[in-house]
Scaffold this motif. Sequence first.
Motif, short mmCIF file in Angstrom:
data_model
loop_
_atom_site.label_atom_id
_atom_site.label_comp_id
_atom_site.label_asym_id
_atom_site.label_seq_id
_atom_site.Cartn_x
_atom_site.Cartn_y
_atom_site.Cartn_z
N ASP A 30 1.02 -12.73 3.77
CA ASP A 30 0.95 -11.46 3.05
C ASP A 30 0.24 -11.65 1.71
OD1 ASP A 30 1.73 -8.64 2.52
OD2 ASP A 30 2.97 -9.57 0.97
N LEU A 31 0.57 -12.71 0.99
CA LEU A 31 -0.05 -12.98 -0.31
C LEU A 31 -1.51 -13.40 -0.15
CD1 LEU A 31 2.89 -14.88 -2.04
CD2 LEU A 31 2.15 -12.53 -2.47
N ALA A 32 -1.80 -14.16 0.89
CA ALA A 32 -3.19 -14.58 1.15
C ALA A 32 -4.08 -13.38 1.39
CB ALA A 32 -3.23 -15.53 2.35
N GLU A 33 -3.54 -12.41 2.12
CA GLU A 33 -4.31 -11.19 2.39
C GLU A 33 -4.52 -10.35 1.13
OE1 GLU A 33 -1.95 -9.59 5.54
OE2 GLU A 33 -3.11 -10.63 7.12
N LYS A 34 -3.72 -10.64 0.09
CA LYS A 34 -3.89 -10.00 -1.21
C LYS A 34 -4.76 -10.86 -2.13
CE LYS A 34 0.44 -7.34 -1.30
NZ LYS A 34 0.87 -7.50 0.09
N ASN A 35 -5.43 -11.85 -1.55
CA ASN A 35 -6.40 -12.71 -2.25
C ASN A 35 -5.77 -13.67 -3.26
OD1 ASN A 35 -8.75 -11.70 -0.94
ND2 ASN A 35 -8.65 -9.88 -2.23
N MET A 36 -4.54 -14.11 -3.00
CA MET A 36 -3.93 -15.14 -3.84
C MET A 36 -4.40 -16.49 -3.33
SD MET A 36 0.08 -16.03 -4.49
CE MET A 36 0.58 -17.13 -5.83
N LEU A 37 -5.14 -17.21 -4.17
CA LEU A 37 -5.75 -18.47 -3.76
C LEU A 37 -4.73 -19.50 -3.30
CD1 LEU A 37 -8.68 -20.29 -5.43
CD2 LEU A 37 -6.61 -21.58 -5.02
N GLU A 38 -3.64 -19.65 -4.05
CA GLU A 38 -2.63 -20.65 -3.69
C GLU A 38 -2.03 -20.36 -2.31
OE1 GLU A 38 -2.76 -18.98 -6.48
OE2 GLU A 38 -2.45 -20.28 -8.23
N ALA A 39 -1.80 -19.08 -2.01
CA ALA A 39 -1.25 -18.71 -0.72
C ALA A 39 -2.27 -18.93 0.39
CB ALA A 39 -0.81 -17.25 -0.75
N GLN A 40 -3.54 -18.69 0.10
CA GLN A 40 -4.59 -18.95 1.08
C GLN A 40 -4.64 -20.42 1.46
OE1 GLN A 40 -7.99 -17.31 -0.95
NE2 GLN A 40 -7.60 -15.22 -0.21
N MET A 41 -4.47 -21.30 0.46
CA MET A 41 -4.44 -22.73 0.75
C MET A 41 -3.21 -23.09 1.58
SD MET A 41 -7.11 -24.35 -0.36
CE MET A 41 -6.53 -26.04 -0.33
N LYS A 42 -2.04 -22.51 1.23
CA LYS A 42 -0.82 -22.79 1.99
C LYS A 42 -0.98 -22.37 3.45
CE LYS A 42 2.08 -24.47 -1.12
NZ LYS A 42 2.63 -25.83 -1.00
N ILE A 43 -1.53 -21.16 3.66
CA ILE A 43 -1.75 -20.67 5.02
C ILE A 43 -2.72 -21.59 5.77
CG2 ILE A 43 -2.92 -18.84 6.33
CD1 ILE A 43 -0.09 -18.16 5.71
N GLY A 44 -3.77 -22.01 5.07
CA GLY A 44 -4.73 -22.93 5.68
C GLY A 44 -4.07 -24.21 6.15
N TYR A 45 -3.24 -24.80 5.28
CA TYR A 45 -2.54 -26.03 5.64
C TYR A 45 -1.60 -25.82 6.83
CZ TYR A 45 -3.96 -28.55 1.38
OH TYR A 45 -4.67 -29.19 0.40
N MET A 46 -0.87 -24.70 6.82
CA MET A 46 0.11 -24.46 7.88
C MET A 46 -0.58 -24.24 9.22
SD MET A 46 2.97 -22.19 5.80
CE MET A 46 4.35 -22.47 6.94
N LEU A 47 -1.70 -23.54 9.20
CA LEU A 47 -2.47 -23.35 10.43
C LEU A 47 -3.11 -24.65 10.89
CD1 LEU A 47 -4.08 -19.92 9.51
CD2 LEU A 47 -2.69 -20.33 11.56
N TYR A 48 -3.57 -25.45 9.94
CA TYR A 48 -4.19 -26.73 10.27
C TYR A 48 -3.18 -27.67 10.93
CZ TYR A 48 -6.54 -31.23 9.64
OH TYR A 48 -7.09 -32.47 9.84
N GLU A 49 -1.96 -27.69 10.39
CA GLU A 49 -0.93 -28.60 10.90
C GLU A 49 -0.12 -27.99 12.03
OE1 GLU A 49 -0.59 -31.64 10.10
OE2 GLU A 49 -1.68 -31.87 8.22
N GLY A 50 -0.18 -26.66 12.19
CA GLY A 50 0.69 -26.02 13.17
C GLY A 50 2.12 -25.97 12.70
N VAL A 51 2.33 -25.70 11.42
CA VAL A 51 3.66 -25.65 10.82
C VAL A 51 4.04 -24.19 10.55
CG1 VAL A 51 5.03 -26.25 8.79
CG2 VAL A 51 3.44 -27.92 9.75
N GLY A 52 5.12 -23.74 11.16
CA GLY A 52 5.56 -22.36 10.98
C GLY A 52 4.76 -21.36 11.80
#
Length: 202
Positions: A30-52
């Motif tokens: 939700d925060l990544a879609e609001k252009n929060m950089l830190e959240a975009q990085m978190k989402i990237g990591y979680m998708l990369y690792e398959g976490v959550g």
Amino acid sequence: MDSLIKDKFDEGIKAYNNENLNKAYLIFLDLAEKNMLEAQMKIGYMLYEGVGTKKDLLKALFWFRKSVNINNTEALRMIGWCHLEIGNFNDGVTYLEQAITEGNIDAIIDIGSFYDFGDYSFPINKEKALEYYSRACSLENKEGCRYMGLLLQELNIRLVPYIKEHIGLIKFLNIMLYGNILKFIGFVLSGKCFRAKGQLPH
């Protein structure tokens, strides 16, 4: 940063640390879609690792690309990793080298390890690996120094002469001992290592 957004991000971090990973993922998304950089990085990591969520390298690549800015060399590094995992060797190396150019030390160690172990179609080249590890070490990265030392041992290269020539012995010792020295100084300054005159041990 808006206080409400920060509070929401902190809620996501708390959920992540408590291993409520799907909740964390939804908050960060939700925060990544609001252009929060830190959240975009978190989402990237979680998708990369398959976490959550389900592992999805293409979606991870999308979010890392979204989070690239002049000060975010880690996004460049992770774009490189995504390309390597997908099989785009040349693009992966290009982004890792760009991350290195812009000051990302972890990317230096990444490429050093690829040459060290022959990962991702890199030819095994211990000398090149040593160059990269030494470069990271010279930039005061403890992991780079550790890997350099292990590879020197593997190659039967004398440690002290090499360090003197390529890093500097005093600098190397400062890098490797810095944390312990600070802890010792703090211990001394706290007075805990001294016993007042006449005081008996407990």
